[in-house]
Scaffold this active site. Sequence first.
Site, PDB file in Angstrom:
ATOM      1  N   SER A 189      62.681  48.174  41.924  1.00  0.00           N
ATOM      2  CA  SER A 189      63.411  47.554  42.781  1.00  0.00           C
ATOM      3  C   SER A 189      63.598  45.869  42.639  1.00  0.00           C
ATOM      4  CB  SER A 189      63.619  47.759  44.264  1.00  0.00           C
ATOM      5  OG  SER A 189      62.418  47.821  44.595  1.00  0.00           O
ATOM      6  N   HIS A 236      62.007  42.347  46.655  1.00  0.00           N
ATOM      7  CA  HIS A 236      63.078  42.308  46.259  1.00  0.00           C
ATOM      8  C   HIS A 236      63.745  40.920  46.247  1.00  0.00           C
ATOM      9  CE1 HIS A 236      64.090  46.625  48.204  1.00  0.00           C
ATOM     10  NE2 HIS A 236      63.085  46.732  47.208  1.00  0.00           N
TER      11      HIS A 236
END
Length: 290
Positions: A189, A236
Amino acid sequence: MAELQRCYRHPDRETGVSCSDCGRGICPDCMVFGPVGIRCPDHSGQLRGAAKAMQRVQRRSGRNPGLVTKALIGVNVGIYLLQLAGGASVNANSGWIFEHAALFIERIGSSGDLVGLAHGEWWRLLTAAFLHYGPIHLGMNMLALWWIGRPLEDWLGPLRYLLLYAVAGIAGSAGALIANPTAVTVGASGAIFGILGAAIVLERQQTYVLGGSAITLLVVNLAFTFAVPGISIGGHLGGLAGGALAILALSQFGKRSAVYSRIDLVSIASLMAVGIVSVAVAYWKVRGYT
Ligand SMILES: [Zn+2]
Ligand SMILES: [Zn+2]
């Protein structure tokens, strides 16, 4: 009086002419003259202009469009299956591959020795991006990679796209180490957020790589990041910043277009520099921790 703006394909050129369709600035090289006014190559509506643009995208993505995205998905899924074949549970949080590739500063390995970044295993900054905690984590990330990464690969071409993915993955690892140095982090991610960060910068520069939806996608994904427990917020945000910086480096901070310019040594070196800075940040964090 015409307002002076910059050509969206050649940001170093000022122009008083804009596309009568989308309003973006176009320099003399990019103007397509039609019966209803001057338009950009994307909106010329002439077979010549449109065919030319298509040709360019096809040339950039080569004979195998989406090849890098498909290969990345193949590697991620393949590694998960290898972990299962090696006896790991469905969460894939144990076994040889996990022990040698996950991101952590220091842990006791299965042989009883200490392993991790603090023991010189720097490849973890990149390899952790290819591991996942089970089929849902893997599936969500691969879907996002297909939706966001696949169109970006067409625009950037395989080389710039793959480098950007790797740099964003490393930046995500650096972010994860900053936010939570004791965690064990895995997942693509960070790299995927990097691709989204790059798409946002490109759309800010009037190249609508995701059809203008990059900001909306970011808001949705950030809401997920902060709402779902156990998600690596640092990973992230680190990936997002890394991807945005990487595309800024590729465009030489807005001097040229990261999409329409040729690949040159300066922009590739600048892109790599973002990766090197990410490694340096991780190094500094690991040294501070041990
Ligand atoms: Zn236009
Ligand atoms: Zn131009």
